[in-house]
Design an enzyme around this catalytic site. Structure first.
Site, PDB file in Angstrom:
ATOM      1  N   ASP A 184     -26.142  35.953  38.301  1.00 11.91           N
ATOM      2  CA  ASP A 184     -26.189  35.616  39.725  1.00 11.91           C
ATOM      3  C   ASP A 184     -27.621  35.849  40.190  1.00 11.91           C
ATOM      4  O   ASP A 184     -28.078  36.994  40.287  1.00 11.91           O
ATOM      5  CB  ASP A 184     -25.195  36.487  40.509  1.00 11.91           C
ATOM      6  CG  ASP A 184     -25.193  36.119  41.998  1.00 11.91           C
ATOM      7  OD1 ASP A 184     -26.103  35.378  42.437  1.00 11.91           O
ATOM      8  OD2 ASP A 184     -24.293  36.583  42.715  1.00 11.91           O
ATOM      9  N   LEU A 185     -28.303  34.754  40.479  1.00 13.82           N
ATOM     10  CA  LEU A 185     -29.724  34.857  40.850  1.00 13.82           C
ATOM     11  C   LEU A 185     -29.917  35.476  42.230  1.00 13.82           C
ATOM     12  O   LEU A 185     -31.038  35.818  42.601  1.00 13.82           O
ATOM     13  CB  LEU A 185     -30.368  33.473  40.791  1.00 13.82           C
ATOM     14  CG  LEU A 185     -30.459  32.927  39.364  1.00 13.82           C
ATOM     15  CD1 LEU A 185     -30.562  31.412  39.381  1.00 13.82           C
ATOM     16  CD2 LEU A 185     -31.646  33.540  38.625  1.00 13.82           C
ATOM     17  N   TYR A 225     -35.534  31.015  61.897  1.00 19.07           N
ATOM     18  CA  TYR A 225     -35.096  30.411  60.647  1.00 19.07           C
ATOM     19  C   TYR A 225     -34.905  28.908  60.801  1.00 19.07           C
ATOM     20  O   TYR A 225     -34.311  28.437  61.766  1.00 19.07           O
ATOM     21  CB  TYR A 225     -33.768  31.040  60.217  1.00 19.07           C
ATOM     22  CG  TYR A 225     -33.240  30.499  58.910  1.00 19.07           C
ATOM     23  CD1 TYR A 225     -33.831  30.840  57.698  1.00 19.07           C
ATOM     24  CD2 TYR A 225     -32.138  29.639  58.883  1.00 19.07           C
ATOM     25  CE1 TYR A 225     -33.345  30.338  56.496  1.00 19.07           C
ATOM     26  CE2 TYR A 225     -31.643  29.143  57.685  1.00 19.07           C
ATOM     27  CZ  TYR A 225     -32.252  29.499  56.493  1.00 19.07           C
ATOM     28  OH  TYR A 225     -31.770  29.010  55.300  1.00 19.07           O
TER      29      TYR A 225
HETATM   30  N1  NAP Z   1     -30.036  16.841  43.677  1.00 18.63           N
HETATM   31  C1  NAP Z   1     -31.220  16.544  44.199  1.00 18.63           C
HETATM   32  O1  NAP Z   1     -31.389  15.499  44.858  1.00 18.63           O
HETATM   33  C2  NAP Z   1     -32.387  17.461  43.989  1.00 18.63           C
HETATM   34  C3  NAP Z   1     -33.623  17.072  44.532  1.00 18.63           C
HETATM   35  C4  NAP Z   1     -34.712  17.914  44.358  1.00 18.63           C
HETATM   36  C5  NAP Z   1     -34.577  19.094  43.661  1.00 18.63           C
HETATM   37  N2  NAP Z   1     -33.361  19.449  43.146  1.00 18.63           N
HETATM   38  C6  NAP Z   1     -33.264  20.734  42.441  1.00 18.63           C
HETATM   39  O2  NAP Z   1     -32.536  20.566  41.250  1.00 18.63           O
HETATM   40  C7  NAP Z   1     -31.893  21.799  40.903  1.00 18.63           C
HETATM   41  C8  NAP Z   1     -30.474  21.530  40.466  1.00 18.63           C
HETATM   42  O3  NAP Z   1     -29.749  21.077  41.582  1.00 18.63           O
HETATM   43  P1  NAP Z   1     -28.472  20.117  41.503  1.00 18.63           P
HETATM   44  O4  NAP Z   1     -28.809  18.913  42.281  1.00 18.63           O
HETATM   45  O5  NAP Z   1     -27.991  19.992  40.127  1.00 18.63           O
HETATM   46  O6  NAP Z   1     -27.449  20.978  42.401  1.00 18.63           O
HETATM   47  P2  NAP Z   1     -26.004  21.586  42.112  1.00 18.63           P
HETATM   48  O7  NAP Z   1     -25.110  20.572  41.491  1.00 18.63           O
HETATM   49  O8  NAP Z   1     -25.592  22.192  43.410  1.00 18.63           O
HETATM   50  O9  NAP Z   1     -26.304  22.727  41.057  1.00 18.63           O
HETATM   51  C9  NAP Z   1     -26.945  23.909  41.456  1.00 18.63           C
HETATM   52  C10 NAP Z   1     -26.612  25.003  40.473  1.00 18.63           C
HETATM   53  O10 NAP Z   1     -27.267  26.199  40.911  1.00 18.63           O
HETATM   54  C11 NAP Z   1     -26.326  27.246  40.845  1.00 18.63           C
HETATM   55  N3  NAP Z   1     -26.599  28.357  41.750  1.00 18.63           N
HETATM   56  C12 NAP Z   1     -26.708  28.353  43.088  1.00 18.63           C
HETATM   57  N4  NAP Z   1     -26.868  29.610  43.548  1.00 18.63           N
HETATM   58  C13 NAP Z   1     -26.851  30.434  42.468  1.00 18.63           C
HETATM   59  C14 NAP Z   1     -26.955  31.827  42.277  1.00 18.63           C
HETATM   60  N5  NAP Z   1     -27.054  32.687  43.303  1.00 18.63           N
HETATM   61  N6  NAP Z   1     -26.916  32.311  41.012  1.00 18.63           N
HETATM   62  C15 NAP Z   1     -26.771  31.492  39.964  1.00 18.63           C
HETATM   63  N7  NAP Z   1     -26.645  30.154  40.071  1.00 18.63           N
HETATM   64  C16 NAP Z   1     -26.680  29.639  41.319  1.00 18.63           C
HETATM   65  C17 NAP Z   1     -24.989  26.596  41.193  1.00 18.63           C
HETATM   66  O11 NAP Z   1     -23.926  27.441  40.781  1.00 18.63           O
HETATM   67  P3  NAP Z   1     -22.537  27.470  41.599  1.00 18.63           P
HETATM   68  O12 NAP Z   1     -21.791  26.251  41.141  1.00 18.63           O
HETATM   69  O13 NAP Z   1     -21.911  28.762  41.173  1.00 18.63           O
HETATM   70  O14 NAP Z   1     -22.873  27.427  43.055  1.00 18.63           O
HETATM   71  C18 NAP Z   1     -25.113  25.313  40.386  1.00 18.63           C
HETATM   72  O15 NAP Z   1     -24.764  25.548  39.044  1.00 18.63           O
HETATM   73  C19 NAP Z   1     -32.037  22.714  42.118  1.00 18.63           C
HETATM   74  O16 NAP Z   1     -33.052  23.671  41.855  1.00 18.63           O
HETATM   75  C20 NAP Z   1     -32.481  21.774  43.222  1.00 18.63           C
HETATM   76  O17 NAP Z   1     -33.276  22.419  44.200  1.00 18.63           O
HETATM   77  C21 NAP Z   1     -32.274  18.662  43.282  1.00 18.63           C
END
Ligand code: NAP
Length: 316
Positions: free
Chosen positions: A80-81, A177
């Site tokens: 858990d980050l 915020y």
């Molecule tokens: N999708 C986009 O358009 C986009 C654009 C730019 C950048 N990004 C970046 O890409 C990365 C991946 O995102 P994604 O689109 O794949 O989103 P996602 O489907 O929501 O996946 C995010 C992951 O991060 C995990 N996470 C969140 N909080 C956490 C915590 N406290 N400890 C451990 N794990 C945690 C989530 O786990 P849980 O399932 O347990 O919540 C999930 O596995 C992120 O860093 C995001 O900022 C995405």
């Protein structure tokens, strides 16, 4: 610079690569881009470690990959980050279980959540997206130094255009915020951390890359109301009339490229998008990396601040 582009997929980027014998550690491995990266690298023979905070979600992710690749070498680990204690436990667990890590993909993230704090009292996006990964990387660096590939990929975002890091008030204690300013700050921190890693560890053969994956419909938008989603889409479409959503395999392609591209051998500290190293731009709303996010003195300031906040020094 690259044979690939915005439409390239994970499978295209990894085509012809043999990843057997490589250990890949992916945070946020149970969802979206992390899960797809795990699937694609498992298909190439990698030993994939999916890190997450919920064992049942991790088990579902493993089952989904195994449905496609029954012989995949897959493991899970709790991290858990949003809790330094959990990150330290994960580091200790990894040190016991793994001989080395070849690729660390710091992929997990949270976006535009309502104001809240991590277990240690940090603003949730700065604490999870940056500080959690900062401490995790410190814990895992001895294993990465034992790997052959020695690459660290930090998922950033074009959202870093929204804000630099406010070194005086990273946790929004004295300013009001704003969820997007907080997201932007955390994603700028991901790039500055990449620069800081490269400065300290490139001499030992460890290289770091920041990645903007594109716009992809994943679970990342879970904190947004419909009105906020609509406003974001309008903002993006205005600043980039050519904007198109990527599929998840297209979105995860740039992190797979940064983790494996031969063209990046021996270099790092860069920001990649659409499977290439992006140009510096302080103006374009459509692409590129802001100069404040690559600035070495900002990277040093963030490193010192992060050491102070997590209460540990992180030296090469
Ligand atoms: N999708 C986009 O358009 C986009 C654009 C730019 C950048 N990004 C970046 O890409 C990365 C991946 O995102 P994604 O689109 O794949 O989103 P996602 O489907 O929501 O996946 C995010 C992951 O991060 C995990 N996470 C969140 N909080 C956490 C915590 N406290 N400890 C451990 N794990 C945690 C989530 O786990 P849980 O399932 O347990 O919540 C999930 O596995 C992120 O860093 C995001 O900022 C995405």
């Amino acid at each position: 610079m690259s044979d690939f582009g915005a439409q390239s997929t994970t499978d295209e980027v990894l085509a012809g690569k043999d990843m057997s014998g490589m250990t890949v550690f992916i945070t946020g491995g149970n969802s979206g881009l992390g899960l797809e990266t795990g699937r694609a690298m498992s298909a190439k023979g990698a030993h994939v470690v999916l890190a997450g905070r919920d064992q049942s979600k991790l088990d579902e992710a493993v089952a989904a990959i195994r449905a496609e690749h029954p012989n995949g070498e897959l493991e899970t680990i709790i991290c858990d980050l949003g809790s330094l204690e959990s990150v330290r436990k994960c580091g200790a667990d990894a040190a016991e279980r793994f001989d080395k890590i070849d690729l660390l993909i710091n992929n997990a993230g949270v976006m535009a959540c309502p104001q809240s704090m991590t277990a240690d009292g940090f603003e949730t996006q700065f604490g999870t997206n940056h500080l959690g990964h900062f401490l995790l990387t410190k814990q895992l660096i001895p294993l990465i130094e034992k790997g052959a590939a020695r690459r660290i990929v930090n998922l950033s975002s074009r959202g870093h255009h929204f804000a630099p890091v406010d070194f005086a008030d990273p946790n929004f204690e004295t300013r009001s915020y704003d969820p997007w300013v907080a997201y932007g700050q955390s994603k700028t921190a991901n790039i500055l951390f990449t620069v800081g890693l490269e400065q300290r560890f490139a001499g030992g053969g460890v290289h770091a890359y920041a990645v903007h994956p594109g716009g992809i419909q994943t679970n990342l938008g879970r904190h947004m109301t419909e009105a906020q989603s609509a406003a974001l889409i309008e903002r993006v479409s205005k600043s980039d009339p050519d904007f198109a959503w990527k599929t998840i395999p297209q979105g995860a392609a740039t992190q797979c490229w940064a983790a494996t591209a031969e063209k990046l051998e021996g270099t790092g500290g860069v920001y990649c998008e659409d499977c290439h190293v992006a140009e510096i731009s302080d103006q374009s709303p459509k692409s590129g990396v802001r100069s404040y996010a690559l600035d070495k003195s900002n990277a040093d300031k963030l490193w010192s601040l992060s050491e102070e906040l997590v209460g540990e020094s992180f030296a090469a």
